[in-house]
Every structure is written in C-alpha cells, then in structure tokens.
Design an enzyme around this catalytic site. Structure first.
Site, PDB file in Angstrom:
ATOM      1  N   TYR A   1      38.516  38.811  41.597  1.00 29.18           N
ATOM      2  CA  TYR A   1      37.443  39.189  42.505  1.00 29.18           C
ATOM      3  C   TYR A   1      37.646  40.789  42.554  1.00 29.18           C
ATOM      4  CZ  TYR A   1      40.491  38.055  46.762  1.00 29.18           C
ATOM      5  OH  TYR A   1      41.508  37.608  47.388  1.00 29.18           O
ATOM      6  N   GLU A   2      36.707  41.244  43.275  1.00 31.39           N
ATOM      7  CA  GLU A   2      36.770  42.713  43.527  1.00 31.39           C
ATOM      8  C   GLU A   2      36.552  43.393  42.215  1.00 31.39           C
ATOM      9  OE1 GLU A   2      36.315  43.404  46.846  1.00 31.39           O
ATOM     10  OE2 GLU A   2      36.499  45.319  46.752  1.00 31.39           O
ATOM     11  N   GLY A   3      35.892  42.926  41.479  1.00 30.75           N
ATOM     12  CA  GLY A   3      35.766  43.570  40.252  1.00 30.75           C
ATOM     13  C   GLY A   3      36.936  42.908  39.107  1.00 30.75           C
TER      14      GLY A   3
END
Lengths: 592, 592
Positions: free
Chosen positions: A441-443
């Site tokens: 997550y978060e890229g």
C-alpha cells in the site's frame, strides 16, 4: 511471547550522537521554539512506556479477533477503544501537528522514533492515529482556515480520526482513472458520489466522527490525473457550534478479510451524495495528496522497521534460551544436553542480518526525518531546497527498501524459531503477515522504484543524486585507517552507482522500457549503498565516543558485518541492471 | 480465483525431450517392467484431471475453515474426506509403492510431476497421502516381511494413512536428545511412552486407522543420535485376521494454530504406553528414517514449486486482464482508459522470475527424480552409485532452494495483484502462507545447507561435486555459438563454485565455524548454478526441436532472461562467502 521493549539507547545514539539534533535545531529557531533536544528525549521515554505498556499487549489478541462488521458498523478488537482513548488523552495522536492547532509539534526525526515504537507494538492499531496524522498534514497545508480550525484541533486531540480515500475498485495505482464524482451545491459544498476500496479506518468504533479526505472529479474536470480534486467528507456533519449534527451519506459497505493487520478496519466506503468541502484548488487534488505523501511514505517504511524490531526481540530471546545441537567450535555448556541456538553460525547470520537492517533502518528513517525537518524549518532557503531534494530522492527508497528489508527480517525472525515460528502462539508469523502489506500500500514498491529512477534520477539527469553523494563523501573523508577496507568498498559502490546511472541515462532516449525494467534493482542498489554509508557513519561515531559501554563495541562489530555480508549483494543487482531491458520484453503475451 | 491447470506440456517436454525417459528406462528392465513412458504420460494426464477437478477446488475453503479439534478427535475441512476417498479409489495414494504391495510403482521422475500437481492444488491436502507414501518407503526398506504385509497394502490403497513422529517439545532439529521411551514387552512388542509435536496428520477423520512411525529410545540405548530406534505404532491395533481391534494408547492432545496449511492437522501426539513394533535394527532408527528422507525432502522442495505454479497462474491471468496505467513504449490499447498490467516492466520482471523458477524447478525436481530412479533401478552398480552420490548432493539443494525460490515466487505472485493480493479472496496470500512452512519442516533450510556444505561437499573434500560438474560440462560442450555468451557465463559460474569451494576447504582445518557460517549462501550459489545449467540444457533442446510451437520459442526466451537477470545473483553470494566467518562470531552474546 517476549514483551516489546523500545530500543531507546540506540534511538538516543542516532539522534544525539549521529545526527546531533541539538546542534541542528539550534540553527532552526522556529523548531527550537516548539521543542528542545532534552524534551524530545523525555518524550521518547514516555512514548516507550505508552507503546510497551498500552499498545503492544493488544497486538496478538487483536490479530486473532480481528475487526468485525455488521449493519455498516465496524467493531475493533477488544482493548483498542480504551487504548485509543488513553493515547488521545496523552496527546499522542497529534504528535506532529503544530501546537497552535492542538498538536505536540514534534519534529519528524523524533516522531519517526515514536512511529517505529507504535509499529513494533502493533501495526494495525498504529494506523488509526497514523492516518489521522497524515490527514492533518494535508488539511494543514491546503485547506481553508475555516476548515482547519473546524477540524484539525479535534483530530489532533484524537477526538476524531482521519482517512484517505483514493483507491477505487478498478483503479489502484492509476488514480487518473477514478470515477468518484463531486457535484457543486448551492451552498458552496459538494455532493460526493462513488465507491472507494481499501480504506484504512474508513469505519470503526474508536471515535464519534471520522474525517474522510476523498479524491473525486468535478463535472468539468479534465481527463486523467490533472482532473482530480480533494474533498473533506465527515462521517457526521458538524454544526456551526461544533456539535455533531446529521449523519452524512457515507457508509462502510464491508470490511476486507486480509492476510494480516487484522486489527485494522480496511473498508469499502460508499459515498451516496455525501456532503463534502473542497480542500485546496480544484483539479489539484493529487498535488495536495502528495504533500503528505513524503511523510506517509516514510511512515510506511517505518512499519517495515517496526515489524522487524518486534520480531528481532523475540528471535533473540529464543536463540539465547532454546537449546538445539552443539556449536561447531566447542561445546558451550557441557552440563546441558545441547547448546543454545545462538552458538550456530546460521542463527547468528539471521540475527545479525536483522540487526543490521533494523539499526541501519533506524538511522535511515532518522536521516530522512532530519531532512524533512530541515526542509521545513531551515532558515536558509538553499538549505531548505537541498533538504527537499534529498527528501524527494530518499522517500521512495525509505518506503520500499525499509519494507523489503523488513519482510526479509521478519522471515528470518520466524525461521530462527523453526516450527515454533510457524505456529501462531509465538507471534513471529504475525509480524511477517503484518509487514507484508507495507510493501503494497501507499504505492507498491514497484511504483516507488519507478518514482525513484524515472521521476527523480532520470528526471534530473542524475543531478538529484548529488546531495546524497556529497553526504557519503563527507563520511568517507572522516574514515581513518581502521576503516580503510570498508571505505574502499563504499567508494567503489558509489562508483558503481554512478557508472550504472550513466549507463541507464545514456539509454533512455533509445529504449522506452529501460527505466521500467531496472527500477526495482536500482532502488535496492541505492538502498544497500545508503545503509553502508549510514553504517560507516555510525561506526565512526561509535569508535570516536571512547565509551566502554559494550553498545559502542557492538555497533562497530555490526558495521563490519554489514560490509562483509550484506553490501556484496550490490554485485548481483549490478549484473541484473547491466543486462538492460531486452530479456524482459522478448516474450509475447502468449509466451508467458 | 483462477482454476488450477497443470502444466502438462512443460512436464512432457521435460520428461520426454530433456530427460528422455524412454531411452533411460530402456536400460532399466526392472523399472520398464512396471512402467513404460507412454503409460506414464497417460497417468499424468489423469493426475491433472484429479488434481484440477477433485483437489484444487477445496483449497480456499479448507484454508478458511481449517481443521478442528474436540475430545481428541480431529475434523478435516469439508470435502477432504470425500476427496481422499476418491483419490484412494483411483489408486493415487500408493503411486510410488511397489505393485506387489498394492502400489502403482510410479518412477520418481513421474511421481515428482504428480506431487507438483498435488501441491499446486492444495498443499494441506497433499500431506495426508504424501506422508503415507513416505511411511510406506520407510517400512518397505526396513520393516520385517510380516509388518510389511500387514500394513503396506492397506496404506498403499489409502485405507489407512501414515505419519512420522520425530519432533518433541524440547527437540526439533536435534533428534539426539529425544526422550520418548520404548519398553520391551514379553510378546516382542514395545510399550511407547512420550510426547511428539508437530505431527502432520497425527489424527484426522479421513480413514479408520493411522500408522505412526515413531522415534524412541530403548532402555539401554546409548546417548545421542546413535541410540534412537524406529517403531510402528498403529492408532487402532490390528487383529491377526486383519480386522481392526482395540484402540491403542495413542491420542492427539491438540492441534496447532498455524500461519498456513490450515487444512493439515498438525498434532501434539501423546503415547501412553502405546503398543508398537520395532522397524529395522535397534538403535538404527535414524538411519531407517534417512532412507525416506531423500524422497521426502525432494517432496518438500516440490511443495515450493507447486505453490509457485499455483500463484503464477492467477498472477498471469490478472496481469493480462487488469488495466492500470500506460506502457512505457506505447499505448497498447487506445480504446481503453489504461493498458493491461503485463505491459509494465516490473510486472514482467516478477512474472518471468516466477516462470524461470517454476520451469527451472520442474526441470530440477525431474533431474533429481531421474537420479533417484537410476540409483534404484540401474543395472550397472557404478551407475547406481554415481546416481546415489548425485542424489545425496542435490537433495538438500532441492529441498531448500526450491522452497526459497518458491517463497520468493509466491511473494511476487501476491505483489502483482497489489492490494488484491493481500486480501484473502483471491487466494494469492494463501500460497505465500502455505509455502512458508516448506522452508521450515523436514529439516530447516539452514540444516539442509549444513548437510550440503558440511557432510557432502566438505565431507568428500569436494569430490561429491564432480558428477554434477560433469553433467554441466556435457551441456556446455553441446552449446553452439548462439549460446556462447550464456555458456561463458555458466562456465565462469562453475569456476567460481570451484574457487570458493577450494577456499572453504582450505580453511576448514583452522576455522571450525567456516561451514556453519557460509552454508546457506553456498547452497544458494549452487542452486542458481544448477538452474542455469538446466535452463541452458532446456534451451538447447528447445532450439534443436525445430518446432514452430511458440512453447519452444518461449523456452528459449526465458532461458535468456534467467541468464540476464537471475544468474547474476551469484556475485552477491560470492562476496558474502568470500568474507568468511569472522564477522559472524565477533559479537558476544550481550552484543546482539
């Protein structure tokens, strides 16, 4: 399960001896006014108590119990509500928010340590205050004064929490194709309609209100990522007098069942014409989101560090206690039928690899934290700019490398316990599962690598590497003859980075796939080199200290281990990078 | 979730074109009598149907449901009992057992493919027949004719299952310190008393009887590993007429809650004076166990391969279907708002890494399988001996390297799905959790590495490497100019192995820790070199085939990828190996 103990001695070493925060802050009056180094140290001591005593004890049970969902309501695991209440009461939710908006005003280099403790204690729980802190930053930077005053103090106090609503069912990484709509209303607000998925803390029972930051498209928005705006959408509407009013038209449709972070409510959120307010400029929502990305991405990197630290403490205790087989050198304990695991070379290899990644990662997150503080508070514009450049370069590495080495570390920490690492009872397998999400997550880490090699390194024709290379050179120049082998090794590693970077840059024009094909190996290459730099820097400080505390001798030994056993990995990466993109694009779709 | 499809085309390529089983078997009349190549191919086609249609569909639900335990009884997940019944009915439990004892007499190179399918379908389920097959081998090699006749046919038919009871609470890897006791009884049997843990299939509801093979100590046994004997202990005693009699004094005390393989019953087994019979010679139990270890360890390696293959099929389907972002080279599909994931370099890197490990692993398990068959059936004693040596060398590599690359593969397969890989629904996270145990049980991968470098390589002063190096040389000599770069790379890799081996051997006398400290990296080094050899061998066969089927072109492309992107990893390993043991033993216990 071992109780969690924060690594305060190492944190203080990094803060005061390696990064000299007192000196650094003396040059930044605005920061100095909010916080001095002694207070920061005392705060971390308190943070250790809170995370060890209040947060860590819930983690195993929360994993077993998970969150539950019924009738659009989410129930968090036993103990979370009370822990959050006490955390808020102690002022620990708004640690990074500015004091005038109710926060503690903690510099990032300090909050990085607190975040490590929170993640080591319980990543799932840490996300509720963590996302709130992120939302505060976005609002503080972009929202109108009215919105700020109305929302930030009550988020910083932990009365309300915050979320970030980006992902949609068909659009994960590719935010340009989101479909959530924002219709302007007569009163200046907007009606938000759409479905968001993977929303951390989208619904829960910890607080009375939840403030969603939502990416959506205005009716006249241009296509793609330049047509996205940011909106504030409260779960419960707030009356002018600050009291809670009507329920807004936003609700959780379900929670995800996941590999780990079971205590974190990952929600599908349905916005059915929910009332929201624009944050920042129309169509500039992605830019507003990116403001906090550098903070958030470091925070996600720190999740990898925290998981590794928690796993290490159990693995170390087990390796000292558990007896299996005999050491190769000599029987250590002739009175027992076997020696403790820690006599075995492979157990030591795994423990030291973890230790090198954890202490290296702690130094790295502090390094990035210091640059974030300088970018914000340095008086000199050129210093702020240099720090900003370094942050831009280091952030994708921090997010991806700390989580990749975090996963490797938790896997070692599990392996050390053998079969006992695979059963749930000891907790070691939980840290693997909890850590795994941080690579996604978060890229995703692949996206971080593209950001690093594509936007940052190639985008600047290599110029953005320079501040980092300068810092490394400065340390190389300080290294005495006791470190000549390691200095030479690091110097050669830097040359390798320069050669490979030049080679990649020379091929960008002819090969559109080159960035795309090498980015992950390139990020790892830089990660290993940066850790080598930080290990040398720490070793020099430890050696110069003249202290007889074994902590300093151990620091030097672990530095030697890193250079001997970990840094050589760059030669494998270099080979793959030198091989270019060709072998990745030879296969037709049917060939896979 | 994608349905599982066995890789029959690749298996047939490996069996018939790479390893020429028909020619090989023509030289082994005893094998040829039981099985011919055409029949084996037809059997694998049936095996694909069984694993795809009967076993694979249960895997996700079995993971969610798990086994349950109450009143010393274990209930397996829904569908397992019926699947096991049908499997047994089809003769699939006793595939490797000899026909005269009711088995199918399948050569190992064939059963290796079947095992891959079973593990790809559902590792948890595969363990029930898998352990039974292992127990049959141990009994067949060491038990008295009476015990063989009494037990093997009913295990081979799947009427009963088998277990192996080695580990005790205080003794995992270190079997020399077990405490379970065997008291001789007047009737020639023994009373077995003790507690065993981590017993796979120790109790379940699939069959009426379970045959435990138990390591225990006789009253007068010498200390350590030379005082261990092997006993057969049935759950239900068997009357002379073959009917089931009294319940024996053995029962499950609990089941473990684990990270994965939730459908496998991992039991604590209590033996309270249970009646057992000696298998083989007194105090020679470990040797009897080791008979089947080579088979079992290859089987555990194949678990890593199977998990990777299952993960790959879902990841590939997702990468072709899911649209996110635009390819670097050009927009692939201008009519859609985004391109499929498979256009992206990093997605291709992950898919091809998986593909290279899976197809390389399939060739590797077949290579070991062929050597196991030659060791058993070759007419010429020197050929049997050479094969036996090669098996001894390759087995620890097969177990550890196939599971380590299996875990890496399943992690890639999860990463390709992004957040959808982390939620349970898609199954990708299950293959990670299920694969993880294979690095731990049946001797941790660290123990495998010690076996390889210590007992095998150093124990033979490097001589045991020779048959492998001969095989590699034979392939290098066949490679034409189209493969000169790869041949050179492989030749240099072999030299590197020889240099590092010589260096290690030269230090064994002076440094007791050297084996211990470098074993894991050494095993990985050999693993990458062996896969390179097999990839070159496959590429040469594919190229020589003259076929226009894209399968052959893809094989060549993946070989190029392996040499370009994966084999360079050996240079990182070489650096760590060259650094010796010093940095691992500098730390005092308090320094960690």
């Amino acid at each position: 399960m071992s109780d969690y103990k924060a690594s305060l001695q190492d944190m203080n070493f990094v803060l005061h001896e390696v990064f000299n925060i007192a000196d650094d802050w003396a040059r930044m009056p605005e920061l100095q006014e909010m916080m001095d180094a002694d207070t920061a140290t005392a705060i971390l001591q308190e943070a250790a108590k809170v995370t060890e005593g209040l947060i860590a004890p819930n983690a195993r049970q929360a994993d077993e119990q998970g969150v539950s969902y019924a009738d659009a309501k989410v129930t968090t695991p036993d103990g979370y509500k009370e822990a959050f209440r006490q955390l808020a009461e102690g002022g620990w939710v708004g640690v990074t928010a500015s004091p005038e908006l109710g926060g503690m005003g903690l510099p990032k280099i300090i909050s990085a340590q607190y975040e490590e403790m929170m993640c080591a204690a319980d990543i799932s729980f840490s996300l509720y205050p963590g996302l709130t802190a992120g939302a505060i930053i976005a609002l503080d930077s972009h929202a109108s004064d009215e919105l700020k005053q109305q929302y930030i103090p009550r988020m910083a106090s932990g009365e309300w929490t915050g979320t970030m609503c980006l992902t949609e069912p068909h659009a994960g990484t590719d935010l340009g194709i989101i479909r959530t709509k924002a219709e302007p209303q007569a009163d200046g607000s907007f009606a938000i309609t759409g479905t968001k998925i993977f929303i951390t803390g989208g619904e829960h029972d910890l607080t009375d209100n939840i403030i969603h930051l939502v990416l959506a498209k205005l009716p006249d928005a241009p296509a793609g990522s330049k047509g996205i705006s940011l909106f504030l959408v409260p779960k419960v509407l707030v009356n002018d007098d600050g009291s809670l009013g009507q329920r807004n038209a936003v609700s959780a449709g379900s929670v995800e069942h996941k590999m780990g972070i079971h205590g974190s409510a990952t929600c599908v959120m349905n916005f059915d014409g929910a009332q929201g307010w624009l944050v920042g400029e129309p169509n500039r929502g992605l830019a507003a989101m990116f403001t906090m990305m550098n903070y958030e991405r470091l925070g996600v990197g720190i999740q990898g560090l925290g998981a590794a630290a928690r796993s290490y403490s159990t693995a170390l205790a087990y390796a000292k206690d558990r007896r299996q087989g005999r050491g190769a050198k000599a029987t250590q304990d002739p009175n027992a039928s076997a020696d403790p695991l820690i006599v075995h070379g492979d157990i030591r290899r795994m423990l030291l690899t973890m230790k090198a990644f954890i202490e290296g990662g702690r130094a790295f997150s502090s390094y990035v934290g210091q640059q974030l503080d300088r970018a914000k508070y340095a008086q000199d514009a050129s210093e702020r700019e240099a720090a900003d450049t370094l942050v831009a370069l280091l952030t994708p590495i921090a997010k991806a490398f700390m989580t990749d080495t975090g996963l490797e570390s938790t896997i070692h920490g599990q392996q050390i316990l053998g079969g006992h690492g695979y059963v749930r009872e000891w907790g070691q397998e939980q840290w693997v599962r909890d850590c795994r999400i941080a690579q996604i997550y978060e890229g995703t880490n692949g996206i971080q690598a593209l950001d690093l090699l594509g936007r940052k390194v190639a985008g600047s024709r290599g110029a953005m590497l320079q501040p980092l290379l300068n810092d490394i050179q400065a340390t190389l120049q300080q290294a005495g003859p006791a470190w000549s082998a390691e200095s030479e090794q690091l110097g050669q590693a830097v040359e390798l980075v320069q050669q490979l970077t030049a080679k990649i840059l020379s091929r960008v024009g002819d090969d559109e796939n080159i960035i795309n094909s090498l980015a992950v190996e390139y990020l790892h290459l830089l990660g290993y080199v940066i850790y080598a730099y930080l290990w040398l820097r720490m070793a020099l400080v430890a050696e110069a200290s003249g202290s007889t505390d074994t902590f300093y001798a151990a620091k030097v030994k672990t530095a030697r281990f890193y250079f001997a056993k970990i840094l050589p990995r760059i030669h494998g990466l270099a080979g793959a990078i030198a091989a270019g993109s060709e072998s990745l694009y030879a296969h037709d779709e049917g060939d896979f």
